[in-house]
Design an enzyme around this catalytic site. Structure first.
Site, PDB file in Angstrom:
ATOM      1  N   SER A  85       3.758   6.448  10.379  1.00  0.00           N
ATOM      2  CA  SER A  85       3.042   5.931   9.778  1.00  0.00           C
ATOM      3  C   SER A  85       2.039   4.511   9.617  1.00  0.00           C
ATOM      4  CB  SER A  85       3.773   5.938   8.194  1.00  0.00           C
ATOM      5  OG  SER A  85       4.906   4.831   8.062  1.00  0.00           O
TER       6      SER A  85
ATOM      7  N   ASP B 104       6.486  -4.523   2.769  1.00  0.00           N
ATOM      8  CA  ASP B 104       7.727  -3.594   2.755  1.00  0.00           C
ATOM      9  C   ASP B 104       8.777  -3.267   3.362  1.00  0.00           C
ATOM     10  OD1 ASP B 104       6.675  -2.230   4.050  1.00  0.00           O
ATOM     11  OD2 ASP B 104       6.616  -0.449   3.151  1.00  0.00           O
TER      12      ASP B 104
ATOM     13  N   HIS C  21       6.032  -1.358   6.718  1.00  0.00           N
ATOM     14  CA  HIS C  21       4.936  -1.530   7.242  1.00  0.00           C
ATOM     15  C   HIS C  21       4.400  -2.790   7.659  1.00  0.00           C
ATOM     16  CE1 HIS C  21       5.819   2.624   5.579  1.00  0.00           C
ATOM     17  NE2 HIS C  21       5.845   2.717   6.649  1.00  0.00           N
TER      18      HIS C  21
END
Lengths: 247, 247
Positions: free
Chosen positions: B11, B194, B197
């Site tokens: 991600s 977070d 990320h």
């Protein structure tokens, strides 16, 4: 094979992957569904583009073209030119000027090239943006001792109108960016950083308009196949099952 | 044919074209010299990647691969995996966990695949980032009633160390992002949105580290051929001359 969206144009396209840029936003939006390929050439007008079009997008030996491996692989191309053509012929950027009738014919020729190369691809025209003449005087390209802007709003509007006519003639959709931006009070500084190029807000407008126009033509992330299983669709108790099910 | 830089990972790679993202910044930096191709798969660990690697980058029938038309066309690939492997085996993201010895072997297998596919391509490993456990508890993925973070800094460090070992074994450069980030006080909130990320600042660090590492390997915009004449190099008195001179 992941499909492609090609962005073709001048500096407003070339700079579209800068922070907050509309090209990067499009790449993010189509993440896992399409690759966004950047082909922006700062300062170019339609006359110069026609000199290099077959180098950038060769009609022959398509497999050797700029990584656009298969013709059917390009689902959409944005064609965003005219801001340089619209430079006035008697001002400091005269060397970039292209007469409006020639601009019209050149756009048609570029579109004909795309249609020959990619018969099923969505071609999306974008008009040049409006011009904030005060901004152009504050941030000239090179020397401009005349005190007169090298681009004017009036000229930008005329070229935008020609672009709209080309869209009707060639039956391709057009984003009327010139009118769209002017419909918001304060557009001059809100959308343009130097009277010509885009602010983050201006980039947002282009991004939203492109996404909406592509969607109308059937090109949207929701309608495209996602490349490989999404995490949210995997079974946490047996995540490898998702890969066994791949065709 | 414009060369390519491929970004491959989870991600943190997939989101790299979001506003301020390191992938978009790289595309902007290599504008007119290389295409940046995004292959990020959110949530994936090295075990899952090995299940799909030959689909994403097929060894056979390379011309039909994901638009990576010619093997020599890819000048660099970033390999940025481990943040999901490092999920703890007894916490809420256990289904993403891969034991560290397997992670090590999997990374070697991925690198071997790249070396077989692209013998002359720079392979650039990036360690997983450090983890801010407080951030992970505030922004869990899915439900996490345990009150314990599904990733820890200790585990991230161990996987980063394994990644560095792989780089030494396979003779490929590694960006030690885990150590680099921790060297700045307040890294927990400065670089991580977070706990896992990247913030805009975190993206900036990755971008700068990647540019520097690629430069050390001889891959930089200055060393690459610019696609078509630059406006700044044209003769305003005869701009078409630049196109007549093209080989």
């Amino acid at each position: 094979m992941r499909p492609k969206i090609v962005l073709f144009g001048d500096s407003i396209t070339e700079a579209s992957f800068d922070v907050g840029g509309w090209g990067a936003a499009l790449a993010n939006c189509f993440c896992r569904t399409a690759d966004v390929v950047l082909r922006g050439y700062s300062g170019y007008n339609t006359r110069w583009v026609l000199k290099v079009l077959d180098r950038v997008f060769p009609l022959k030996s398509q497999t050797q073209s700029l990584s656009l491996a298969s013709p059917s692989n390009v689902v959409a191309v944005t064609l965003f030119l005219g801001a340089n053509d619209a430079s006035l012929p008697d001002r400091s950027s005269a060397f970039q000027h292209v007469p409006i009738a020639e601009y019209h014919q050149n756009l048609l020729a570029i579109i004909a090239h795309f249609k020959a190369l990619w018969p099923c691809t969505v071609i999306l025209l974008i008009t040049p943006p409006p011009i904030d003449e005060d901004g152009r005087l504050r941030y000239p390209y090179g020397e401009n001792p005349s005190g007169l802007p090298e681009r004017t709003l009036e000229s930008a509007k005329a070229y935008a109108t020609a672009c709209l006519e080309v869209g009707r003639e060639a039956c391709v959709p057009v984003i009327d960016l010139c009118s769209k931006m002017q419909s918001t009070p304060g557009w001059e500084k809100l959308y343009l950083s130097d009277g010509l190029h885009l602010t983050a807000e201006g980039n947002r407008v282009v991004f939203e308009e492109v996404v909406e126009a592509l969607q109308k033509e059937g090109v949207s992330p929701e309608k495209r196949t996602v490349d490989l299983p999404l995490l949210s669709e995997m079974d946490p108790n047996d995540p490898l099952k998702s890969f066994q099910l791949l065709p």
